[in-house]
Write a protein that holds these residues in place. Structure first.
Motif, PDB file in Angstrom:
ATOM      1  N   GLY A 264       0.823  -1.197   0.000  1.00  0.00           N
ATOM      2  CA  GLY A 264       0.000   0.000   0.000  1.00  0.00           C
ATOM      3  C   GLY A 264       0.853   1.241   0.000  1.00  0.00           C
ATOM      4  O   GLY A 264       2.082   1.182   0.136  1.00  0.00           O
ATOM      5  N   ALA A 265       0.190   2.376  -0.187  1.00  0.00           N
ATOM      6  CA  ALA A 265       0.884   3.656  -0.181  1.00  0.00           C
ATOM      7  C   ALA A 265      -0.074   4.722   0.298  1.00  0.00           C
ATOM      8  O   ALA A 265      -1.292   4.617   0.096  1.00  0.00           O
ATOM      9  N   GLY A 266       0.454   5.767   0.934  1.00  0.00           N
ATOM     10  CA  GLY A 266      -0.424   6.796   1.460  1.00  0.00           C
ATOM     11  C   GLY A 266       0.315   8.078   1.773  1.00  0.00           C
ATOM     12  O   GLY A 266       1.546   8.157   1.701  1.00  0.00           O
TER      13      GLY A 266
ATOM     14  N   LEU B 264      -1.821  11.693  -5.144  1.00  0.00           N
ATOM     15  CA  LEU B 264      -1.791  11.249  -6.538  1.00  0.00           C
ATOM     16  C   LEU B 264      -0.807  10.098  -6.664  1.00  0.00           C
ATOM     17  O   LEU B 264      -1.066   9.079  -7.306  1.00  0.00           O
ATOM     18  N   ALA B 265       0.339  10.280  -6.028  1.00  0.00           N
ATOM     19  CA  ALA B 265       1.348   9.221  -6.040  1.00  0.00           C
ATOM     20  C   ALA B 265       0.863   8.014  -5.252  1.00  0.00           C
ATOM     21  O   ALA B 265       1.111   6.872  -5.632  1.00  0.00           O
ATOM     22  N   ALA B 266       0.148   8.272  -4.157  1.00  0.00           N
ATOM     23  CA  ALA B 266      -0.289   7.167  -3.298  1.00  0.00           C
ATOM     24  C   ALA B 266      -1.186   6.199  -4.061  1.00  0.00           C
ATOM     25  O   ALA B 266      -0.953   4.988  -4.064  1.00  0.00           O
TER      26      ALA B 266
ATOM     27  N   VAL C 180      -3.608  -1.360  -1.091  1.00  0.00           N
ATOM     28  CA  VAL C 180      -4.532  -0.416  -0.477  1.00  0.00           C
ATOM     29  C   VAL C 180      -3.931   0.985  -0.487  1.00  0.00           C
ATOM     30  O   VAL C 180      -2.726   1.170  -0.381  1.00  0.00           O
ATOM     31  N   THR C 181      -4.807   1.961  -0.651  1.00  0.00           N
ATOM     32  CA  THR C 181      -4.462   3.335  -0.358  1.00  0.00           C
ATOM     33  C   THR C 181      -5.656   3.923   0.361  1.00  0.00           C
ATOM     34  O   THR C 181      -6.705   3.290   0.460  1.00  0.00           O
ATOM     35  N   GLY C 182      -5.489   5.129   0.872  1.00  0.00           N
ATOM     36  CA  GLY C 182      -6.609   5.728   1.573  1.00  0.00           C
ATOM     37  C   GLY C 182      -6.308   7.166   1.870  1.00  0.00           C
ATOM     38  O   GLY C 182      -5.201   7.656   1.588  1.00  0.00           O
TER      39      GLY C 182
ATOM     40  N   ILE D 179      -8.862  12.500  -0.857  1.00  0.00           N
ATOM     41  CA  ILE D 179      -9.687  11.628  -1.685  1.00  0.00           C
ATOM     42  C   ILE D 179      -9.951  12.305  -3.028  1.00  0.00           C
ATOM     43  O   ILE D 179      -9.910  11.678  -4.090  1.00  0.00           O
ATOM     44  N   SER D 180     -10.202  13.623  -2.972  1.00  0.00           N
ATOM     45  CA  SER D 180     -10.438  14.341  -4.228  1.00  0.00           C
ATOM     46  C   SER D 180      -9.239  14.184  -5.164  1.00  0.00           C
ATOM     47  O   SER D 180      -9.406  14.004  -6.363  1.00  0.00           O
ATOM     48  N   LEU D 181      -8.048  14.252  -4.603  1.00  0.00           N
ATOM     49  CA  LEU D 181      -6.850  14.141  -5.442  1.00  0.00           C
ATOM     50  C   LEU D 181      -6.720  12.768  -6.104  1.00  0.00           C
ATOM     51  O   LEU D 181      -6.055  12.630  -7.114  1.00  0.00           O
ATOM     52  N   LYS D 182      -7.332  11.775  -5.561  1.00  0.00           N
ATOM     53  CA  LYS D 182      -7.151  10.423  -6.094  1.00  0.00           C
ATOM     54  C   LYS D 182      -8.097  10.090  -7.242  1.00  0.00           C
ATOM     55  O   LYS D 182      -8.014   9.016  -7.832  1.00  0.00           O
ATOM     56  N   MET D 183      -8.992  10.992  -7.536  1.00  0.00           N
ATOM     57  CA  MET D 183     -10.095  10.618  -8.416  1.00  0.00           C
ATOM     58  C   MET D 183      -9.674  10.265  -9.845  1.00  0.00           C
ATOM     59  O   MET D 183     -10.254   9.382 -10.459  1.00  0.00           O
TER      60      MET D 183
END
Ligand code: TPP
Ligand code: SF4
Ligand code: MG
Lengths: 603, 310
Positions: free
Chosen positions: A233-235, A266-268, A283-285, A291-295
């Motif tokens: 995972g990454a976060g 974004l990297a996560a 997993v990431t979280g 969360i917005s950045l991950k979309m």
């Protein structure tokens, strides 16, 4: 204990609110009480507020301990322990009539003429200093109070001592000794001079002999992920998600895994998707802004059909919003966020125990359907402590498998006939034609194609696998009345107060049911049958009623079922629902004469 | 953790023919063709197990690379190929991880990821096809466009100071940094080979002409167009007086200075240093943790944790 003057009062459900400043260590008292309750097979739920400033500030920790089922942290307190005048003033309204105020006589001057409450003044600061020496002034007060409570509630002192030594032994014998000195001072305080009774918990009804474990929601989620075989995972840190990433970072290496702290969200998610693409479901979280950045990357995982688990520990939004408060305002983002038609799975745990099990379910679904799965937890679940039956680890533990079995020469990464199951790099493809996973629309082999008909087919392929999943999900059971006046529908951490609202003895309405939805997207099939058995359906959510008057889940349910009896009870004060607020909401929407409501669907 | 794999069969030699996939969609004459050709040739030399080669990219003309190479591949999103590839590299030490992309992808939208991939020293090889322009989106200013370059977003000429890729890479801590030119196949191949042999984050900036939107951009570095292709003279450590003036590739200050040379600058390896990779460091953390827990099974570890929570 000198029981000469004191009466014994049996209790089976007690709410204790500890109010002070965050640096007083009241979380520690609460934590010990919760753990003790867990070890004594009592049910327990805690609730706390944390100031969002690092320098601290007023904070509370509330413990509700019961011998029967405990569902919420409680609407009001039986006992209020106030360290300061501001704690007293701020929280007195929360104390039940007849409730007991315990206060530090050094800092608090209560209005003892107010005869609604029982006053127990204890020179907490002075006695702690006396016991431990001046330098320890602000350090030992919490443990002194723990000792005091142990006496008042005739708690099992041996168990408490064991808990304290387990927790503190690695800090050195000195520390432990000091702590026990403070504890004994509190326990030895002659509270019978100021209180005419002591309390004793009735023996627990739990007789199945299973041990209980006590933890918060983020811990349960972390352990669920590990049990599910997640090893990568990454976060990026953000409250209240951080404690999951911190725990994974320190735990996963023991299991041969890696959790990487990266430069941004974004990297996560990109890295987590990279791990998953390599054949190791990851997993990431995050929370709120993260969360917005991950979309964008989430949409790629939908398009490329790469499984990944994305945990959203929701907090108050929008923007930086209310970092340490609870809200359920990310549901539509979880279901629809990212551009384009991006079907993905959304699950939500109903309590701390379910944080553990939902992680297992997320991993199962992600692998089977090669899809991103979002878990919507929230700040209240993340930080509250509950005791629950120890899971059957032997049965549940999943061995993480890296499947590099050779694929036949007709292998197609995006076959129309099957649910996609990728061949991770390192897999030999017979015939030597290797696949590219891609975010461009593609044909079955993964070649980019803008063919309109193909895009329709592939859009359907990505959607249909979730429709297949929907068929497999059990319809959730209805608590309380199975048909009747009002069905409460909830999701996530509102489970406890909703269940309590329905099960609690209320004169308000005769027939209340409660349906809690764990698989939010896709929804299980068959909910319409349940809805048809109730006159009114009130969806209870911690989000805004929006421009059109309905909360986020209510909006979805109305769209899907075209059922005008679905309405909303919302709030956005950043605090968990109280049972009272739910019942008041229902009253407001239906009037007292519930049964006369005209839209009764099946008559 | 367990791996299910099929036992190895005798292997066919990897040739350019086998490695060729879809025909590139690039404009005829695009510099990226040569970068692709050199990649095939280098893979022919290395003969990695076919299935262990992974070709990854972000978005851009250059980032279409994975479709044209017949290996496991991934075409990710704009600017995020480095963290994506990091996931692949860190989870799978058995793979040869390659990342391809453009100047916009690598230095603009992905600029921060480049810095962090470099400082973490993730084991992978990253080829940036720098054409000083946004090709795929049809001629906007890129982070490497020189001042004065007329693009659709700077019709009167670019005004912002361009990024100096070599300097950026030196300061971010990349452990192998080279610069080459897509018209110089042999040099390109040599840089590829050294980058692949390097254990860590190896980056090649390859000047690769966009014939469509920035024709002639790199003529100054192409002898056939009257330019000069000057190579870095690397130190041999042979004690001779002429060695004094040669470039020590382990000297980051010297590399930084080389990056200041006047256009078209100099080509070759600017910097090369052995430093523990992120892969090694993470594996080290695992090794220590496993030793401490005495190689306990997953179930034993979990049970222990739950016992503590009772
Ligand atoms: C998030 C996002 N923003 C913008 C784009 C549009 N876009 C695609 S490629 C590109 C720039 C490509 O330039 P470069 O990376 O230099 O690659 P080249 O085409 O020149 O090889 C842009 C802006 C995108 N795909 N995604
Ligand atoms: S637009 Fe430029 S970079 Fe893109 S393929 Fe054509 S020549 Fe190459
Ligand atoms: Mg470019």
């Amino acid at each position: 204990m000198s029981e000469s003057k004191q009466k014994k009062e049996n209790v089976n459900d007690v709410v204790i609110r500890l109010a002070g400043n965050s640096q007083d260590g009241i979380q520690t008292i609460g934590g010990f009480l919760a753990r003790l309750a867990g070890r004594s097979d009592q049910e327990v739920i805690t609730y706390m507020t944390i100031p969002s400033t690092i320098s601290g500030g007023p904070s509370i920790f509330q413990v509700r301990i019961g011998s029967g089922e405990v569902l919420s942290a409680g609407d009001s307190a039986d006992f209020l322990l106030a360290f300061y005048q501001h704690s007293y003033e701020e929280h007195l309204s929360f104390l039940k009539e007849g409730g007991v105020l315990i206060y530090d006589t050094e800092y608090v001057k209560p209005d003892v003429d107010d005869k609604r409450f029982v006053y127990v003044g204890v020179p907490i600061t002075g006695l702690t200093i006396e016991a431990m020496g001046g330098s320890a002034k602000d350090k030992g007060k919490n443990i002194f109070v723990l000792g005091l409570l142990a006496r008042m509630f005739s708690l099992n002192v041996e168990k408490l001592r064991t808990l304290m030594s387990e927790k503190l032994l690695n800090k050195g014998e000195d520390v432990l000794r000091n702590v026990l000195v403070a504890f004994d001072a509190g326990y030895g305080y002659q509270v019978d001079n100021v209180l005419d009774r002591y309390y004793a918990f009735e023996p627990s009804k739990q007789v199945d002999g299973k041990s209980q474990v006590t933890m918060d929601g983020n811990q349960a989620m972390t352990l669920g992920l590990i049990t599910a075989g997640i090893r990568y995972g990454a976060g990026y840190p953000i409250t209240p998600w951080s404690s999951i990433m911190e725990a994974l970072r320190s735990e996963l290496p023991k299991y041969g895994g890696k959790f990487i702290q990266v430069e941004d969200e974004l990297a996560a998610i990109s890295m987590a998707i990279g791990f998953s693409y390599s054949g190791n479901l990851a997993v990431t979280g995050s929370s709120g802004p993260g969360i917005s950045l991950k979309m964008e990357a989430l949409g790629w995982a939908v398009m490329a059909e790469i499984p990944v688990i994305l945990i959203n520990v929701q907090r108050g939004g929008p923007s930086t919003g209310l970092p340490t408060s609870v809200e359920q305002s990310d549901l539509l983002q979880a279901i629809y966020g990212s551009h384009g038609d991006t079907p993905r799975v959304v699950l939500s745990p109903k309590n701390v125990e379910d944080c553990f099990y939902v992680a297992l379910e997320a991993a199962r679904i992600a692998k089977k359907y090669s899809t991103p799965v979002i878990i919507l937890s929230d700040q209240a679940l993340a930080t509250r402590i509950e005791a629950f039956d120890e899971p059957n680890l032997e049965e549940l533990v999943v061995d993480p498998q890296l499947n590099l079995k050779t694929r036949p020469s007709d292998y197609l990464p995006y076959s129309m006939d099957k649910i996609t199951q990728h061949a991770p790099p390192g897999t030999i493809i017979e015939g030597g034609k290797y696949p590219v996973v891609t975010g461009l629309e593609h044909d079955e082999a993964g070649h980019p194609s803008g063919n309109p008909e193909l895009h329709m087919k592939m859009t359907a392929k990505r959607r249909e696998k979730l429709q297949i999943l929907a068929n497999e999900i059990d319809i959730p059971e209805v608590h309380g009345a199975q048909e009747g006046d009002i069905l409460f529908v909830g999701w996530g951490s509102t489970y406890g107060p909703l269940r309590e609202a329905v099960l609690g003895n209320t004169k308000f309405a005769k027939k209340l049911g409660h349906l809690h939805i764990r698989h939010l997207h896709p929804l299980p099939n068959g909910l319409e049958t349940i809805f048809s058995k109730f006159r009114q359906i009130f969806v209870v959510e911690m989000n805004d009623s929006g421009i059109y008057g309905y909360g986020q889940l209510a909006t979805l349910l109305r769209a899907r079922y075209c059922n005008s009896s679905i309405r909303s009870i919302n709030k956005t004060d950043g605090l968990p629902f109280k049972v009272r607020e739910i019942l008041e909401g229902a009253k407001r929407l239906s009037g007292d004469a519930v049964s006369n409501y005209s839209a009764y669907p099946y008559e | 953790m367990s791996t299910t794999a099929t036992p190895e069969a005798p292997r066919e030699k990897l040739t350019k023919k086998i490695l060729t996939a879809d025909h590139p969609t690039w404009c005829p004459g695009c510099g990226d063709f040569a970068v692709l050709h050199a990649f095939y040739k280098v893979l022919e030399k290395f003969q990695f197990p076919h299935e262990n080669i992974v070709t990854l990219a972000g978005i851009g003309c250059s980032s279409r690379f994975p479709y044209f190479v017949n290996t496991h591949g991934g075409h990710f999103i704009h600017g995020r190929a480095v963290p994506f590839a990091t996931g692949v590299s860190l989870a799978r030490d058995d793979l040869q991880v390659f990342v391809f992309g453009g100047d916009g992808d690598g230095f603009s939208i992905g600029g921060n990821h480049l810095d962090h991939g470099a400082r973490k020293n993730v084991n992978l090889t990253y080829v940036i096809m720098d054409n000083f322009v946004y090709g795929l989106t049809k001629k906007q200013t890129s982070p490497t466009s020189p001042i004065g370059f007329r693009s659709k977003t700077d019709p009167t000429g670019a005004v912002d100071q361009p990024i100096n890729p070599m300097k950026k890479l030196v300061t971010s801590g990349a452990t192998f940094i080279a610069r080459t030119h897509a018209t110089q196949i042999k040099h390109m191949m040599e840089m590829y080979q050294r980058a692949i042999n390097h254990n860590g984050f190896s980056v090649i900036e390859c000047l690769s002409e966009c014939v469509e939107f920035y024709a002639g951009a790199f003529d100054a570095g192409n002898p056939r167009k009257g330019g000069e292709f000057n190579l870095i003279d690397e130190k041999k450590f042979d004690g001779t007086p002429e060695d004094e003036d040669r470039h020590d590739t382990s000297d980051s200050m010297a590399a930084y200075q080389l990056a200041d040379m006047e256009w078209p600058g100099i080509f070759g390896v600017f910097y090369e240093k052995d430093r523990p990779t992120k892969n090694d460091l993470e594996n080290g953390i695992i090794k220590k943790a496993r030793e401490k827990t005495k190689e306990a099974s997953d179930l034993e570890l979990l049970q222990k944790t739950f016992n503590r929570l009772k």
